[in-house]
Design an enzyme around this catalytic site. Structure first.
Site, PDB file in Angstrom:
ATOM      1  N   ASP A  24       0.863  -1.183   0.000  1.00  0.00           N
ATOM      2  CA  ASP A  24       0.000   0.000   0.000  1.00  0.00           C
ATOM      3  C   ASP A  24       0.902   1.237   0.000  1.00  0.00           C
ATOM      4  O   ASP A  24       2.090   1.149   0.312  1.00  0.00           O
ATOM      5  CB  ASP A  24      -0.897  -0.009   1.255  1.00  0.00           C
ATOM      6  CG  ASP A  24      -1.804   1.217   1.321  1.00  0.00           C
ATOM      7  OD1 ASP A  24      -2.342   1.613   0.275  1.00  0.00           O
ATOM      8  OD2 ASP A  24      -1.960   1.790   2.418  1.00  0.00           O
ATOM      9  N   SER A  25       0.296   2.381  -0.281  1.00  0.00           N
ATOM     10  CA  SER A  25       1.025   3.645  -0.217  1.00  0.00           C
ATOM     11  C   SER A  25       1.508   3.930   1.211  1.00  0.00           C
ATOM     12  O   SER A  25       2.486   4.625   1.416  1.00  0.00           O
ATOM     13  CB  SER A  25       0.112   4.781  -0.671  1.00  0.00           C
ATOM     14  OG  SER A  25      -1.084   4.769   0.089  1.00  0.00           O
ATOM     15  N   TYR A  56      -0.495   8.527  -2.164  1.00  0.00           N
ATOM     16  CA  TYR A  56      -0.517   8.325  -3.613  1.00  0.00           C
ATOM     17  C   TYR A  56      -1.752   9.010  -4.219  1.00  0.00           C
ATOM     18  O   TYR A  56      -1.793   9.278  -5.400  1.00  0.00           O
ATOM     19  CB  TYR A  56      -0.601   6.830  -3.954  1.00  0.00           C
ATOM     20  CG  TYR A  56       0.671   6.025  -3.793  1.00  0.00           C
ATOM     21  CD1 TYR A  56       1.792   6.527  -3.141  1.00  0.00           C
ATOM     22  CD2 TYR A  56       0.740   4.727  -4.306  1.00  0.00           C
ATOM     23  CE1 TYR A  56       2.942   5.764  -2.995  1.00  0.00           C
ATOM     24  CE2 TYR A  56       1.885   3.955  -4.174  1.00  0.00           C
ATOM     25  CZ  TYR A  56       2.987   4.473  -3.518  1.00  0.00           C
ATOM     26  OH  TYR A  56       4.117   3.710  -3.385  1.00  0.00           O
ATOM     27  N   GLY A  57      -2.750   9.257  -3.374  1.00  0.00           N
ATOM     28  CA  GLY A  57      -4.067   9.721  -3.850  1.00  0.00           C
ATOM     29  C   GLY A  57      -4.063  11.067  -4.540  1.00  0.00           C
ATOM     30  O   GLY A  57      -5.030  11.433  -5.196  1.00  0.00           O
ATOM     31  N   CYS A  87      -3.747  -0.970  -2.060  1.00  0.00           N
ATOM     32  CA  CYS A  87      -4.040   0.453  -2.275  1.00  0.00           C
ATOM     33  C   CYS A  87      -4.988   0.625  -3.472  1.00  0.00           C
ATOM     34  O   CYS A  87      -4.682   0.153  -4.576  1.00  0.00           O
ATOM     35  CB  CYS A  87      -2.721   1.172  -2.547  1.00  0.00           C
ATOM     36  SG  CYS A  87      -2.890   2.927  -2.872  1.00  0.00           S
ATOM     37  N   ASN A  88      -6.100   1.305  -3.254  1.00  0.00           N
ATOM     38  CA  ASN A  88      -7.044   1.544  -4.354  1.00  0.00           C
ATOM     39  C   ASN A  88      -6.417   2.406  -5.445  1.00  0.00           C
ATOM     40  O   ASN A  88      -6.647   2.180  -6.626  1.00  0.00           O
ATOM     41  CB  ASN A  88      -8.286   2.266  -3.834  1.00  0.00           C
ATOM     42  CG  ASN A  88      -9.268   1.322  -3.198  1.00  0.00           C
ATOM     43  OD1 ASN A  88     -10.222   0.908  -3.834  1.00  0.00           O
ATOM     44  ND2 ASN A  88      -9.029   0.946  -1.950  1.00  0.00           N
ATOM     45  N   THR A  89      -5.642   3.402  -5.029  1.00  0.00           N
ATOM     46  CA  THR A  89      -5.057   4.314  -6.016  1.00  0.00           C
ATOM     47  C   THR A  89      -4.052   3.559  -6.888  1.00  0.00           C
ATOM     48  O   THR A  89      -4.059   3.696  -8.121  1.00  0.00           O
ATOM     49  CB  THR A  89      -4.386   5.505  -5.296  1.00  0.00           C
ATOM     50  OG1 THR A  89      -5.324   6.071  -4.370  1.00  0.00           O
ATOM     51  CG2 THR A  89      -3.960   6.559  -6.265  1.00  0.00           C
ATOM     52  N   GLU A 167      -6.565   9.043   9.924  1.00  0.00           N
ATOM     53  CA  GLU A 167      -5.207   8.913  10.478  1.00  0.00           C
ATOM     54  C   GLU A 167      -5.036   9.677  11.791  1.00  0.00           C
ATOM     55  O   GLU A 167      -4.202   9.329  12.617  1.00  0.00           O
ATOM     56  CB  GLU A 167      -4.167   9.360   9.441  1.00  0.00           C
ATOM     57  CG  GLU A 167      -4.171   8.428   8.245  1.00  0.00           C
ATOM     58  CD  GLU A 167      -2.895   8.430   7.430  1.00  0.00           C
ATOM     59  OE1 GLU A 167      -2.039   9.301   7.663  1.00  0.00           O
ATOM     60  OE2 GLU A 167      -2.767   7.543   6.574  1.00  0.00           O
ATOM     61  N   CYS A 199     -11.255   3.192  -0.908  1.00  0.00           N
ATOM     62  CA  CYS A 199      -9.986   3.673  -0.356  1.00  0.00           C
ATOM     63  C   CYS A 199      -9.711   2.858   0.907  1.00  0.00           C
ATOM     64  O   CYS A 199     -10.639   2.539   1.657  1.00  0.00           O
ATOM     65  CB  CYS A 199     -10.097   5.161  -0.025  1.00  0.00           C
ATOM     66  SG  CYS A 199      -8.676   5.823   0.855  1.00  0.00           S
ATOM     67  N   THR A 200      -8.428   2.550   1.125  1.00  0.00           N
ATOM     68  CA  THR A 200      -8.034   1.732   2.273  1.00  0.00           C
ATOM     69  C   THR A 200      -8.573   2.250   3.608  1.00  0.00           C
ATOM     70  O   THR A 200      -8.831   1.479   4.529  1.00  0.00           O
ATOM     71  CB  THR A 200      -6.496   1.718   2.383  1.00  0.00           C
ATOM     72  OG1 THR A 200      -6.018   3.058   2.190  1.00  0.00           O
ATOM     73  CG2 THR A 200      -5.876   0.793   1.373  1.00  0.00           C
ATOM     74  N   HIS A 201      -8.689   3.594   3.718  1.00  0.00           N
ATOM     75  CA  HIS A 201      -9.043   4.198   5.006  1.00  0.00           C
ATOM     76  C   HIS A 201     -10.539   4.214   5.305  1.00  0.00           C
ATOM     77  O   HIS A 201     -10.950   4.343   6.450  1.00  0.00           O
ATOM     78  CB  HIS A 201      -8.550   5.642   5.050  1.00  0.00           C
ATOM     79  CG  HIS A 201      -7.062   5.791   5.085  1.00  0.00           C
ATOM     80  ND1 HIS A 201      -6.231   5.197   4.168  1.00  0.00           N
ATOM     81  CD2 HIS A 201      -6.259   6.480   5.945  1.00  0.00           C
ATOM     82  CE1 HIS A 201      -4.978   5.521   4.445  1.00  0.00           C
ATOM     83  NE2 HIS A 201      -4.973   6.298   5.522  1.00  0.00           N
TER      84      HIS A 201
HETATM   85  N1  DGL Z   1      -4.048   3.883   0.106  1.00  0.00           N
HETATM   86  C1  DGL Z   1      -4.717   4.944  -0.617  1.00  0.00           C
HETATM   87  C2  DGL Z   1      -5.936   4.358  -1.356  1.00  0.00           C
HETATM   88  O1  DGL Z   1      -6.480   3.330  -0.988  1.00  0.00           O
HETATM   89  C3  DGL Z   1      -5.148   6.074   0.301  1.00  0.00           C
HETATM   90  C4  DGL Z   1      -4.003   6.881   0.865  1.00  0.00           C
HETATM   91  C5  DGL Z   1      -3.197   7.586  -0.216  1.00  0.00           C
HETATM   92  O2  DGL Z   1      -3.692   8.580  -0.794  1.00  0.00           O
HETATM   93  O3  DGL Z   1      -2.092   7.145  -0.495  1.00  0.00           O
HETATM   94  O4  DGL Z   1      -6.359   4.924  -2.329  1.00  0.00           O
END
Ligand code: DGL
Length: 281
Positions: A24-25, A56-57, A87-89, A167, A199-201
């Protein structure tokens, strides 16, 4: 419906006892690691969080592909038998490039997210995906929904403030409730009934979102990802049937002050095996 690639691995000999790489990012992808660990407790898991270069977003496709390929290379050096892009991004922009370069199977989170939405088909007519700006810009969810669930109308909405709120540990605070309303009121008003948490969060906001909009169905892909991974390993006869519990190892590109707090938020506990691994500079 299976939306997960069945590409055969080539050129490397894979062992069932080899670890699975998850990246993940940052540490948000520990939500996915947690689902994988729960479903496949015997598997050895290596997680890489790019904490030096998160988020990464807000980054470009080119940069996200570049970072993701560097992480793939690192995970392949660890002799992983499969890679999960938590990571979705990164899944939205880099999955194709990763699959092209990888001799082991690669699973992203977008395909399982859409597969999870497909479980509500055909009742679902209007769905939304909430995600980072970069994921929305990629149209990855929209393309896949169009391809597999053509008559579902998908609305894409970037919710960039959700990541820092989660976070900070503010998932249940009043300020977060205000921001949730700011982003999601229009979705509910316009009659969207299902929302993919892209998104992971965002799974950490499920409780707060449900409290405000009990009528919404929230789609969290992490258990679908774990299920798809299990199927993929089964097809390749790579499931680890060892009777012992697997090990979880965490690598990060920077050891930051918030590391322990974030591990608790996203994984529920501290991972004891931690190492710093700097990539690409
Ligand atoms: N992990 C990123 C996602 O799932 C979210 C955090 C980021 O912007 O890196 O898109």
């Amino acid at each position: 419906m299976s939306l997960v690639s069945r590409r055969q691995p080539e050129a490397v000999t894979l062992a069932a006892t080899s670890p699975i790489g998850v990246f993940d990012s940052g540490l948000g992808g520990l939500t996915v690691l947690s689902a994988v660990h729960e479903r496949l407790p015997n598997e050895n898991l290596i997680y890489f969080g790019d904490t030096a270069r998160v988020p990464y977003g807000s980054k470009s496709k080119e940069t996200i592909i570049h970072y993701s390929l560097e992480i793939l290379e690192f995970l392949l050096q660890q002799k992983v038998k499969a890679v999960v892009v938590a990571c979705n991004t990164a899944s939205s922009h880099a999955l194709e490039a990763l699959r092209e370069k990888s001799p082991v199977p690669v699973i992203g989170v977008v395909e399982p997210g859409v597969a999870a939405l497909a479980r509500h088909y055909p009742e679902v007519k209007r769905a939304a995906v909430i995600a980072t700006r970069s994921t929305v810009k990629s149209n990855a969810y929209a393309k896949l929904v169009q391809q597999h669930l053509g008559d579902v109308h998908l609305y894409q909405k970037a919710c960039p403030l959700f990541v820092p709120l989660v976070e900070e540990g503010f998932a249940e605070r009043q300020v977060t409730e205000l921001i949730i309303r700011e982003y999601l009121d229009e979705i509910v008003r316009d009659g969207y009934s299902h929302v993919i948490l892209g998104c992971t969060h965002y799974p950490l906001l499920k409780k707060s979102i449900k409290r405000i909009y009990p009528q919404l169905t929230l789609i969290d892909s992490s258990s679908e990802v774990a299920h798809a991974l299990q199927e993929l390993l089964r097809q390749h006869q790579l499931l680890n049937n060892a009777p012992t519990k697997g090990e979880v190892k965490l690598y990060v590109s920077d050891i930051t002050d918030s590391l322990l707090d974030l591990e608790k938020i996203f994984f529920g506990k501290t991972i004891h095996s931690l190492e710093k691994k700097v990539l690409g500079w």
